[in-house]
Design a protein around this motif. Structure first.
Motif, short mmCIF file in Angstrom:
data_model
loop_
_atom_site.label_atom_id
_atom_site.label_comp_id
_atom_site.label_asym_id
_atom_site.label_seq_id
_atom_site.Cartn_x
_atom_site.Cartn_y
_atom_site.Cartn_z
N GLY A 158 1.84 6.24 -6.82
CA GLY A 158 2.58 5.97 -8.04
C GLY A 158 3.54 7.10 -8.33
O GLY A 158 3.57 8.11 -7.62
N ARG B 109 -2.70 -3.35 -8.99
CA ARG B 109 -1.79 -2.67 -9.92
C ARG B 109 -2.60 -2.21 -11.13
O ARG B 109 -3.21 -3.02 -11.82
CB ARG B 109 -0.66 -3.62 -10.33
N LEU C 90 -3.43 -4.70 -2.50
CA LEU C 90 -2.91 -3.87 -3.59
C LEU C 90 -3.54 -4.28 -4.92
O LEU C 90 -3.72 -5.46 -5.20
CB LEU C 90 -1.39 -4.06 -3.65
N PRO D 259 5.34 -1.34 -15.49
CA PRO D 259 4.81 -1.49 -14.13
C PRO D 259 5.69 -0.79 -13.10
O PRO D 259 6.92 -0.88 -13.15
CB PRO D 259 4.83 -3.01 -13.92
N THR D 260 5.05 -0.06 -12.20
CA THR D 260 5.78 0.61 -11.12
C THR D 260 6.23 -0.43 -10.11
O THR D 260 5.41 -1.23 -9.63
CB THR D 260 4.88 1.64 -10.42
N PHE E 83 -0.59 -6.38 -14.58
CA PHE E 83 -1.56 -5.40 -14.07
C PHE E 83 -2.88 -6.09 -13.71
O PHE E 83 -3.27 -7.08 -14.34
CB PHE E 83 -1.82 -4.32 -15.12
N SER F 238 0.49 3.09 -12.75
CA SER F 238 1.60 3.19 -13.70
C SER F 238 1.08 3.75 -15.01
O SER F 238 -0.06 3.47 -15.40
CB SER F 238 2.23 1.81 -13.95
N LEU G 202 -1.84 1.01 -7.07
CA LEU G 202 -0.50 1.38 -7.52
C LEU G 202 -0.58 1.70 -9.01
O LEU G 202 -0.79 0.81 -9.84
CB LEU G 202 0.48 0.23 -7.26
N THR H 185 6.88 -2.28 -6.77
CA THR H 185 6.16 -2.17 -5.50
C THR H 185 7.14 -1.82 -4.39
O THR H 185 8.08 -2.58 -4.14
CB THR H 185 5.45 -3.49 -5.16
#
Length: 375
Positions: free
Chosen positions: A191, A292, A290, A278-279, A306, A274, A272, A281
């Protein structure tokens, strides 16, 4: 003194060399005698009184005689399982005698109490494989998952003439789960800088393994540590913050980002992280398993697609995140008693036996299952 007042040690397995030797310890002082010779490994020291424990048996000087597995039967007797060399077995019996146990003559068969606890005695091949793998077990759950295959699960299935081809194949397919228990899955946190990756990693591990600071970019290289989630071991890796254009960074920062990406690309699961929105991808993560994760959710709760919301500071959402990780890895709700192969040899023999059953060749199937048990 009557026999009921004595603490006795008796070897249960046939004389000579074998995969394992089993010593039964019974009587009023059995726990005190055991405490004088057996030291459980730290990861197995705090389990329930009836748990199977992995550890070492020691001589009077504290030197290691052998690795051992200790189990207790339903009637309270103690079973000490060691490697099968006669010299080791006699050394352990000698030490038990020093501690006050009467060494009784060997019996050709196990006493009723141990038959109740461990009905499958004709399984030395599974016993050898168990002893070879148990030192790698990182938790009580993994010890139970392996040892139960010897004392019940897989041994019972292979001994059951009414077992079906479907049951044999199901046990063979569980090798993938057992492999992940013995060689824990790799979970990597990625991240942007200051998203809370290191704080979350420390919370999941249960202690401080990564340096935490408000300054972005504090983590310059990946940090890997083992965590236990519901008794399941995993390898958890904290990485440096990912930037949009690592080529524009200074050499050290760019190298840290390259290393973070390399760890993530080889992971079984990527978290991932954040701290707000949201970061996005990265393209190179599209093919990875993955989750989130919205970190720092004790602050204004972020909105977005998320899979988990957590606060490492308050503990909110950590249990749910652990459950989500185990579900993603296929390691949720592990039942140690479920028959499961834990070596490739066992898997191959189970599948060959299942094929023989498909062809209505019961003798050939029994031959394969006997080989699984006996070697």
């Amino acid at each position: 003194m009557s026999s009921a007042d004595k603490t006795t040690a008796r070897i249960q397995t046939p004389p000579g060399r074998g995969g394992i030797a089993v010593i039964a310890l019974d009587g009023p002082d059995r726990e005190a005698v055991l405490n004088g010779i057996f030291r459980p490994l730290k990861t197995h020291a705090d389990g329930p009184a009836d748990a199977v424990q992995l550890g070492r048996v020691l001589d009077e000087s504290g030197d290691v005689l052998d690795e051992a597995i200790v189990a207790r039967s339903g009637q309270g007797a103690i079973e000490i399982n060691i490697h099968g060399g006669p010299a080791v077995a006699q050394a352990v019996l000698g030490r038990l005698a020093q501690l006050g146990a009467d060494v009784a003559p060997a019996r050709p068969a196990a006493p009723e109490s141990f038959q109740t606890a461990h009905p499958q005695w004709s399984n030395p091949a599974i016993g050898r494989e168990m002893l070879g793998l148990l030192p790698a077990a990182a938790s009580e759950l993994v010890v139970a998952a392996i040892s139960q295959q010897w004392s019940a699960g897989l041994s019972a299935l292979a001994s059951d003439d009414s077992a079906t081809a479907q049951q044999l194949r199901a046990a063979a397919e569980r090798l993938a789960v057992m492999d992940k228990l013995l060689s824990p899955a790799e979970v990597v946190l990625v991240g942007p800088p200051n998203a809370g990756k290191s704080t979350l990693a420390n919370a999941l591990v249960g202690r401080a393994v990564s340096i935490v600071h408000e300054t972005p970019g504090t983590t310059r290289d990946w940090v890997r540590e083992q965590a236990l989630l519901g008794g399941v071991p995993i390898w958890l890796t904290d990485t440096a913050g990912l930037f949009e254009s690592p080529e524009a960074l200074h050499d050290i920062e760019a190298e840290a980002v390259r290393r973070a990406r390399h760890r993530a690309e080889s992971a079984d699961l990527v978290l991932l992280i954040s701290a707000g929105e949201p970061t996005p991808t990265p393209d190179w993560l599209d093919a990875k398993l993955l989750l989130r994760v919205a970190a720092k959710c004790d602050r204004p709760r972020p909105v977005g697609p998320f899979d988990a919301f957590v606060s490492a500071h308050t503990g909110e959402g950590l249990a749910e995140l652990a459950e989500a990780i185990l579900n993603a890895l296929g390691l949720a709700d592990i039942d140690p008693t479920t028959p499961a192969a834990f070596t490739q040899r066992q898997t191959d023999l189970l599948l060959t036996a299942a094929e023989a059953m498909d062809g209505n060749n019961a003798p050939a199937a029994r031959e394969q299952l006997n080989t699984l048990l006996l070697g």
